[in-house]
Design an enzyme around this catalytic site. Sequence first.
Site, short mmCIF file in Angstrom:
data_model
loop_
_atom_site.label_atom_id
_atom_site.label_comp_id
_atom_site.label_asym_id
_atom_site.label_seq_id
_atom_site.Cartn_x
_atom_site.Cartn_y
_atom_site.Cartn_z
N GLU A 1 -1.63 -1.30 13.30
CA GLU A 1 -2.85 -0.90 12.60
C GLU A 1 -4.08 -1.38 13.37
OE1 GLU A 1 -3.14 -2.89 8.87
OE2 GLU A 1 -4.62 -1.49 8.08
N GLU B 1 0.85 -1.20 0.00
CA GLU B 1 0.00 0.00 0.00
C GLU B 1 0.88 1.24 0.00
OE1 GLU B 1 -3.69 0.29 1.84
OE2 GLU B 1 -3.76 -1.77 2.55
C1 BGC Z 1 -5.06 1.36 5.06
C2 BGC Z 1 -5.62 2.27 6.10
C3 BGC Z 1 -6.70 3.03 5.41
C4 BGC Z 1 -7.77 2.02 5.16
C5 BGC Z 1 -9.06 2.55 4.69
C6 BGC Z 1 -6.12 0.40 4.69
O1 BGC Z 1 -5.74 -0.55 3.80
O2 BGC Z 1 -3.89 0.74 5.45
O3 BGC Z 1 -4.75 2.88 6.89
O4 BGC Z 1 -7.10 4.19 5.99
O5 BGC Z 1 -7.30 1.01 4.32
O6 BGC Z 1 -10.01 1.61 4.86
#
Ligand code: BGC
Length: 930
Positions: free
Chosen positions: A776, A475
């Site tokens: 996360e 990402e």
């Molecule tokens: C990211 C997050 C993001 C989210 C939104 C993820 O894959 O890592 O930090 O805000 O998606 O749903």
Amino acid sequence: MIRQEEKSEKMVRAPTDMLCEYSSNPLGIDAAAPRFSWALNHTERGQLQSAYEILVASAQANLDADNGDTWASGKVISTQSVNICYSGATLESGKTYYWKVRAWDKDEKVSPWSKMAMFEMGLMKPGDWKAKWIKGGNLIRKGFSINKAIKRARAYICGLGYYELRINGEKAGDHVLDPGWTDYEKRVLYETYDVTGYLAGGENSVGAMLGNGRYCPPEDKVKISPLPLKSYGDSPLLVLQIDIEFTDGTNMRVATDETWKASRGPIVSDDIWDGETYDARLERPGWDVPHFDDSDWSSAVLADAPGGKLVSQAGVPPIKVVKKLQPRSISNPRPNVYIYDFEQNFAGWVRLHVHGPKGTKVQLRFAELLDESGMLNTIPNRGARATDTYILKGQDLETYEPRFTYHGFRYVEVKGFPGTPNLGSLVGCVVHSAVEPTGSFVCSNSLVNQIHKNVIWGQLSNLMSVPTDCPQRDERMGWMGDAQLTAEEAIHNFGMAGFYTKYIMDIGDSQKEDGSVPDVVPTYWSLYPADPAWGTACIVLPWNLYLYYEDKQILKHNYSVMKRWVGFLGSKAADYIVSYGKHGDWCPPRHALSVDTGLRLTSTWYYYHDAFLLSKIAGILDEREDAEKYAQLSEKIKEAFNREFFLGDRYCSEKLSDLHKRVEALLPPTASEDMQKEMIKGTLPLRGPSIQTANVLALCLDIAPRDKKEQVARTLFDDIVTTQSTHINTGIVGTKYLFDVLTKFGRADLAYKLVTQTTYPSWAYMIQEGATTLWERWEYLADGGMNSHNHIMYGTVDAWFYRALVGIKLDPADPGFKAIIIKPYPVGDLRFASASLRTVRGTVSSSWARDEKTLSLEVTLPVNSQAKVSIPKMGLNKVTVKESGMVIWEKGSYAEGAVGVTGGSEEEDYVTFDIGSGSYSFQLSETIEV
Ligand code: BGC
């Protein structure tokens, strides 16, 4: 009592910390009217600026002679010392200007002139660019000769995706992963280097190494990335112009065109996510030094410009190798497999030192975790191969570090190393946007200090010219929810003005005709429209720059973006309720998705939040009609929010009518109306979802009806303490606002209990499980889902450490820390807390320490600021307050006399004083009656 400072002469000192567009002596400014800021200095407390004078000159000698031949502002009666717009003669491309400032204090005494500062303009008009975009290989070069004495030389460069500029065998500057990421079809950043010292008389060589970066990710990445990934071109591009001025007044220009030569170099492949492969056997020795024979290189090919406007990167903190880390241990879980542990999760890469036979292939793989057998667990990296490969040329000692990739990791696996590697074989290179550390925080609780440390590492790992979600997996995108939520935390710790100014431009670039913005900016993934909690970044970020840096211009420049966004939300609303949403209160305990807090609630709340802020912004910009219009709109949304989600003593995200239907279906059909009401009341709390985020949101922007607020707050406390056994049950949205709400409703003690909670879900739980950054998710997860171990979303709590534990808050009524509120909360087991913030006006610091019956508080404010200082009474009945030994509060009343203290008052828990600039030392103790 005579104070030290009263003995010496009161002196207004020369202004310092002179900034132009938030930078000290910047090159390449392309704002037609750059803004100036300075810090004021005075030996006396309680001082203000009453006027200033700025001189801008086209030559140092003119400035020395006080001749502002470009701009002489004259004496301007104003207290403004931040972001003052240039308004002199038209500034010319490429020219250097010199400036200084002096200020008058509140007693009309004038300071000496500041030291000279400078700023230099960039290439302001498209016609200033004579260089052409070229491509043809990942090495591009040109030899040229100089036969006059050089006065000064500037290189203007952009290489997409990345470049490394090399002049006469040296890398110019210390940026890496340059230029900053943008949507290259909208905007392309160029950098300006002072290359005077790199050039010499006679033969010279200039060249660039180019990497793919975000511009041309490899084909397979474009296809197999979790979503279709934007690709801008099929090979890297370069535009470079060196403008040389000779001492005799003549000029020379070296600019990219088809006469340049191109070749493939040793970088065989490079990609942000997958890593870099460097075959040292393919190096072109001497390619970047003079007299290199490039006759077997092909000619560079003219390329189409990427499409975006070329804009200067001045003021945007470049990405750099900011720190080096030594690995702490090596293990050898399998033959020829070595695992290095840095004991710190971070973003960057490693430098490899190796000696061995030509052709030996050393492979480095990066991960945040190990599996049970002590091998790397790369599963959370998902589609990012995170592998750097170095193929030896077979020389004495070879040193390699990648140029065009980065990784998020704590562990490195080394395979194929010739011989046995040792701790000295790898050095960790910590890489991020080189934002200046401007804040510091420490307190007596080591857990809180550790959380702060994890926040700092997590934040820095996610500043890569855009605020990213994570540095390790496939990402690394500018997810705007993460960005907007953490902005205040980041601003407390780092100088973020330049970083966010650039990102706010990126957001503007991403806006569609209909006013929507995407979740991810720049739009490498096209995710329109953003969840309202993500899209709100287009308002929150400019608003924070206004609050913290007194930047009104950013509000003005982005006003139409904000209006269109609110208009877009309006187009999605029915009866002022926004029903669409995607992520909402993302990642609450046990889930990635927001389960307890419905998307309608967060989306509608952000609609309210945005309309409400927009009405304030309109007021600040003197757009009176708009101010009224958005104030009315926000009232309507508030009413709808209450209609829809308020249940009398709490907020619940399930639509009230649905909830009633659901509960009614459970009622015996024969029940009387009263009984039904009773049963609904009794059933709802049991059947309704957990309500932390819903209630926090309603309390934080005064949505809850005035007479119901305390009750809603009590319901919230009860949910935290009883239902969740003093644990949070919030996702990233609720967590951001929870601590301030608890503090506002008198429960800073409960907020502190949540912060220091040691069982899951909590920050301490992460730390016990080995976290050196923030995760996360509240859970330890090691699979291929949503489980980065280096996300910053939960770092929002750090701003509360500054604001409540230490107690430094800005007063939004007078932004840029002109008015400050100092109000510490000595909660729980805290014995001391201390913080300092380098603000646009200078340093603000506060530090308290206590024992049972006394509390000392040291406060420093910059000149031109003032504060209300509230000193906690710590439950003591009668208190005496001294400042530097002089009694200023006794027997319930204020005693005049301390210089800089202008008044005092007492409330239930605090004694509050008004103070002006300077350093103060307060001491509160129990009054001893004699
Ligand atoms: C990211 C997050 C993001 C989210 C939104 C993820 O894959 O890592 O930090 O805000 O998606 O749903």
